[in-house]
Design an enzyme around this catalytic site. Structure first.
Site, PDB file in Angstrom:
ATOM      1  N   LYS A  83     -15.236  20.740  -0.157  1.00 33.15           N
ATOM      2  CA  LYS A  83     -17.001  21.240  -0.231  1.00 33.15           C
ATOM      3  C   LYS A  83     -17.078  22.290  -1.167  1.00 33.15           C
ATOM      4  O   LYS A  83     -15.491  22.650  -1.782  1.00 33.15           O
ATOM      5  CB  LYS A  83     -17.430  21.394   1.154  1.00 33.15           C
TER       6      LYS A  83
HETATM    7  C1  LIG Z   1     -19.570  17.264   4.753  1.00 36.80           C
HETATM    8  C2  LIG Z   1     -20.999  16.660   5.268  1.00 36.80           C
HETATM    9  C3  LIG Z   1     -20.990  17.144   6.780  1.00 36.80           C
HETATM   10  C4  LIG Z   1     -20.304  17.630   8.299  1.00 36.80           C
HETATM   11  O1  LIG Z   1     -19.770  18.610   7.684  1.00 36.80           O
HETATM   12  P1  LIG Z   1     -18.960  19.677   7.966  1.00 36.80           P
HETATM   13  O2  LIG Z   1     -17.940  20.623   8.527  1.00 36.80           O
HETATM   14  O3  LIG Z   1     -17.195  18.324   7.955  1.00 36.80           O
HETATM   15  O4  LIG Z   1     -18.803  18.831   9.721  1.00 36.80           O
HETATM   16  C5  LIG Z   1     -22.100  16.567   7.386  1.00 36.80           C
HETATM   17  N1  LIG Z   1     -23.312  16.536   6.251  1.00 36.80           N
HETATM   18  C6  LIG Z   1     -23.203  16.068   5.268  1.00 36.80           C
HETATM   19  C7  LIG Z   1     -23.864  15.502   4.052  1.00 36.80           C
HETATM   20  C8  LIG Z   1     -21.780  15.989   4.387  1.00 36.80           C
HETATM   21  O5  LIG Z   1     -21.444  15.906   3.367  1.00 36.80           O
END
Ligand SMILES: *Cc1c(COP(=O)(O)O)cnc(C)c1O
Length: 387
Positions: free
Chosen positions: A187
């Site tokens: 991210k």
């Molecule tokens: C990455 C992601 C999540 C989950 O994030 P985590 O921190 O891995 O639980 C939720 N929604 C979207 C759209 C994502 O891309």
């Protein structure tokens, strides 16, 4: 041109993060404690809105689950979500025994719209979870106003949208009930695993803090530093184990300081792609209106109809040219569990289906150089035009 494989995504971790983690390890306090508290305070300051509370968790999935639980989602309720998202957006609805109601998305932004949301509202609709795909905000002013009109709770899945703005306001500071960010490895900033829930509702925040740590009414840090006997605590609900450890928060503190620079870098790389890919048989990513900020978590392109090779072949050929690509997303309605549980078929979501079949996410991350962008662009041209 270098022949080394260019990965689809890489985090950028510096000396500052490493030093802070070492400091935490040496301190003797490795789980939720002073560093997590500092990270939460820094996060509120970053969003620039003192009336917000930030609650650090061990993933965005955990944060979304806590938020839905806190607004009272339960069996019999419906929660509206896009089909064009990661499965986390839907699974948390199932955790609570409620029904995820999937809706189609806009063909340019790949986001839910006020229209697709409104058309799915029933008597049972309890909440909506807009997802800001790739880091581009949904039309939140309209969605929030419709939700308020129907008494529907708004929980933003902002896993891609740090930092991004809507009408000049940072995502996280809008009038929704809660917003959840992700610090997963790929991210826009990372803590390895982690997430942040923000809300302006003190009651909701209180419930989330309690449920984050086993339904205990005070968290570990308070427990061991207050005047009460250190062993004393009260369980008020069957909570979860969703707290962020100080080791992760140590990384987050410094990633957050670097975040504005990260966004600028992503923006610059995205603009370079926009220039250099112009004129090819591909549809470039949607841009924000009114000079709003795009977080540029992803750089999603669509292969136009006239492109003769399939999306899958395109990605294979890019990989042969040492470029890592990905697909965002395989829509939820195509996954066996969601398809079979809710009798979903491709024809129910024509836009998401069409986008999915032609979508490719190109590499976009802060460690990339201008030369890396050139390499990707050259490879795209070679695959599409054979030159
Ligand atoms: C990455 C992601 C999540 C989950 O994030 P985590 O921190 O891995 O639980 C939720 N929604 C979207 C759209 C994502 O891309």
């Amino acid at each position: 041109m270098s022949n080394k494989f260019l990965p689809f995504s890489l985090p950028e971790i510096g000396e500052e993060e490493i030093k802070e983690v070492v400091d935490t390890l040496i301190s003797g306090w490795v789980t939720t404690g002073p560093k997590t508290k500092r990270f939460e305070e820094d996060f509120v300051r970053f969003l620039g809105c003192v009336s917000l509370e930030a609650i650090a968790v061990n993933s965005a999935t955990s944060g979304l689950h806590l938020a839905l639980e806190a607004v009272g989602v339960g069996p019999g309720d419906e929660v509206i979500i896009p089909t064009y998202t990661f499965t986390a957006t839907a699974e948390i609805v199932r955790y609570l025994g409620a029904t995820p109601v999937m809706v189609d998305v806009d063909k340019h932004t790949f986001n839910i719209t006020n229209l697709t949301f409104t058309n799915a509202i029933t008597e049972k609709t309890k909440a909506v979870i807009p997802v800001h795909f790739a880091g581009l905000s949904c039309e939140m002013d309209l969605i929030i106003s419709t939700a308020k009109q129907y008494g529907i709770k708004v929980i933003e899945d902002a896993a891609h949208a740090l930092p991004a703005t809507h009408n000049g306001q940072l995502i996280g500071t809008l009038a929704s009930d809660a917003t959840v960010f992700s610090f997963y490895a790929n991210k826009t900033m990372t803590t390895g695993e982690g997430g942040m829930l923000v809300t302006r509702d003190p009651e909701l925040a209180k419930r989330c803090r309690i449920m984050r740590l086993h339904g205990i009414s005070r968290d570990a840090f308070d427990r061991y530093s207050s005047k009460k006997p250190s062993w004393a605590y009260e369980v008020v609900a069957p909570g979860f184990k969703y707290n962020m450890p100080d080791i992760a928060a140590s990384i987050g503190i410094h990633q957050l300081i670097k975040l504005p620079g990260f966004q600028e870098k992503r923006q610059r790389l995205a603009e370079l792609y926009n220039q250099k890919l112009d004129g090819l048989p591909i549809k470039l990513p949607a841009l924000p209106e009114k000079n709003d900020m795009h977080a540029w978590h992803l750089y999603p392109i669509l292969l136009k109809e006239e492109v003769k090779i399939s999306r899958t072949e395109f990605i294979e050929k890019m990989s042969e040219l040492q470029i890592g690509c990905s697909v965002h997303f395989i829509p939820l309605h195509l996954h066996p569990y969601w398809r079979d549980t809710y009798n979903l078929s491709p024809g129910m979501f024509p836009t998401a289906q069409g986008v999915y079949e032609r979508e490719v996410s190109l590499p976009l991350y802060t460690k990339m150089t201008i030369e890396d962008v050139d390499r990707v662009v050259k490879s795209v041209k070679r695959v599409l035009l054979g030159d």
